[in-house]
Enzyme design. Structure first.
Site, short mmCIF file in Angstrom:
data_model
loop_
_atom_site.label_atom_id
_atom_site.label_comp_id
_atom_site.label_asym_id
_atom_site.label_seq_id
_atom_site.Cartn_x
_atom_site.Cartn_y
_atom_site.Cartn_z
N GLY A 1 0.78 -1.24 0.00
CA GLY A 1 0.00 0.00 0.00
C GLY A 1 0.80 1.28 0.00
CG LEU B 1 -11.12 -4.93 -11.40
CD1 LEU B 1 -11.23 -3.44 -11.67
CD2 LEU B 1 -11.68 -5.26 -10.02
CG ASN C 1 -3.09 -1.80 -12.88
OD1 ASN C 1 -2.96 -1.82 -11.65
ND2 ASN C 1 -2.39 -2.61 -13.67
CG HIS D 1 2.40 -3.55 -15.17
ND1 HIS D 1 1.88 -4.67 -14.54
CD2 HIS D 1 3.51 -3.97 -15.82
CE1 HIS D 1 2.65 -5.72 -14.83
NE2 HIS D 1 3.64 -5.32 -15.60
C1 GAR Z 1 3.63 -1.43 -7.32
O1 GAR Z 1 4.97 -1.40 -7.73
C2 GAR Z 1 2.73 -1.63 -8.52
O2 GAR Z 1 3.24 -1.08 -9.70
C3 GAR Z 1 2.73 -3.13 -8.61
O3 GAR Z 1 2.67 -3.58 -7.29
C4 GAR Z 1 3.36 -2.66 -6.47
C5 GAR Z 1 2.50 -2.36 -5.28
O4 GAR Z 1 3.25 -1.70 -4.29
N1 GAR Z 1 1.61 -3.60 -9.38
C6 GAR Z 1 1.68 -4.67 -10.14
O5 GAR Z 1 2.66 -5.36 -10.22
C7 GAR Z 1 0.40 -4.95 -10.93
N2 GAR Z 1 0.61 -5.99 -11.89
P1 GAR Z 1 2.49 -0.96 -3.13
O6 GAR Z 1 1.48 -1.95 -2.55
O7 GAR Z 1 3.56 -0.62 -2.12
O8 GAR Z 1 1.83 0.23 -3.70
#
Ligand code: GAR
Length: 193
Positions: A13, A88, A102, A104
Site C-alpha cells: 500500500g 476485475l 492501474n 504496472h
Molecule cells: C507497485 O509497484 C505496482 O506497480 C505493482 O505492485 C506494487 C505495489 O506496491 N503492481 C503490479 O505489479 C500490478 N501488476 P504498493 O502496494 O507498495 O503500492
C-alpha cells in the site's frame, strides 16, 4: 464538487498511501474509500494516517459482485488499482468504462499479464538483461495489463542492479507520477492514448 476516487490495494500500500498523502489537502480531488482483499495488508495502517479507514472485503463477496455494488453506490469519478491483484470482471468495465486506472511496474506491453506483479516483473526484466524499465499507467479492460496506455516513464537500469535496486527505481517513478497523472486525468489535462 471535488472528484471522488476509490482505491483498491492488496498489499503493502505504499502507492495508495502516497496518493492519499498527495490529495490529503486537495479541494478538487478526494479519496473517498480504500478497499483491500487482505485483512493483514499494510495498506490498512498506512492510509489511517490520512484519516481513511480501509475496508476489507473477502474474495467470495468480491466474486458475488458485492464490492462492485458498494462502489457503484459511492458513484466515484475514478477507481485506482494500486497493487491490486484480483482480476476485475467485465461487469466492472461496463459499470466504469474508462474510469479504472492501474499502475504496472514495467513498460507494457512487455512484462505484463497474469502472474506478473511486483518483484516477478523486475526479475523478468533483469533476466532479459534489459537496459531500461519503467512504469505504465493504463486503463483497465477485460484482459490483464492490456488496456489503453495513458502514461509511461522510463528509467535506465544496469545489468548488475539487484531486484531491490530496480524496485526502488520503479517506486520512485510511481510515487512522483501516479498522483500527478490521477490529478491530470480528473481535471481533464491528460489526452487519452
Ligand atoms: C507497485 O509497484 C505496482 O506497480 C505493482 O505492485 C506494487 C505495489 O506496491 N503492481 C503490479 O505489479 C500490478 N501488476 P504498493 O502496494 O507498495 O503500492
Amino acid at each position: 464538487m471535488p472528484k471522488k476516487v476509490v482505491i483498491l490495494a492488496s498489499g503493502n500500500g505504499t502507492n495508495a498511501a502516497n496518493i492519499c498523502r498527495f490529495f490529503h489537502k486537495d479541494n478538487k480531488v478526494v479519496i473517498i474509500s480504500v478497499f483491500t482483499n487482505n485483512p493483514l495488508a499494510r495498506v490498512i495502517e498506512r492510509v489511517k494516517e490520512y484519516g481513511i479507514k480501509a475496508e476489507v472485503f473477502d474474495k467470495i463477496s468480491f466474486y458475488k459482485g458485492d464490492l462492485l455494488k458498494t462502489i457503484c453506490s459511492l458513484n466515484p469519478d475514478l477507481i485506482i488499482l494500486a497493487g491490486f491483484l484480483l482480476k476485475l470482471g467485465p461487469e466492472w468495465i461496463r459499470a466504469f468504462p474508462d474510469k479504472i486506472l492501474n499502475i504496472h511496474p514495467a513498460l507494457l506491453p512487455k512484462y505484463g499479464g497474469k502472474g506478473m506483479f511486483g518483484n516477478y516483473v523486475h526479475q523478468a526484466v533483469k533476466d532479459n538483461k534489459e537496459k531500461e524499465t519503467g512504469i505504465t499507467i493504463h486503463y483497465v479492460n477485460e484482459d490483464f495489463d492490456k488496456g489503453k496506455i495513458l502514461f509511461q516513464k522510463k528509467v535506465k537500469i544496469d545489468l548488475d542492479n539487484t531486484i531491490e535496486e530496480i524496485a526502488s527505481k520503479i517506486q520512485r517513478l510511481e510515487y512522483v507520477y501516479f498522483p500527478k497523472i490521477i490529478k491530470k486525468f480528473l481535471t481533464n489535462q491528460v489526452n487519452e492514448g
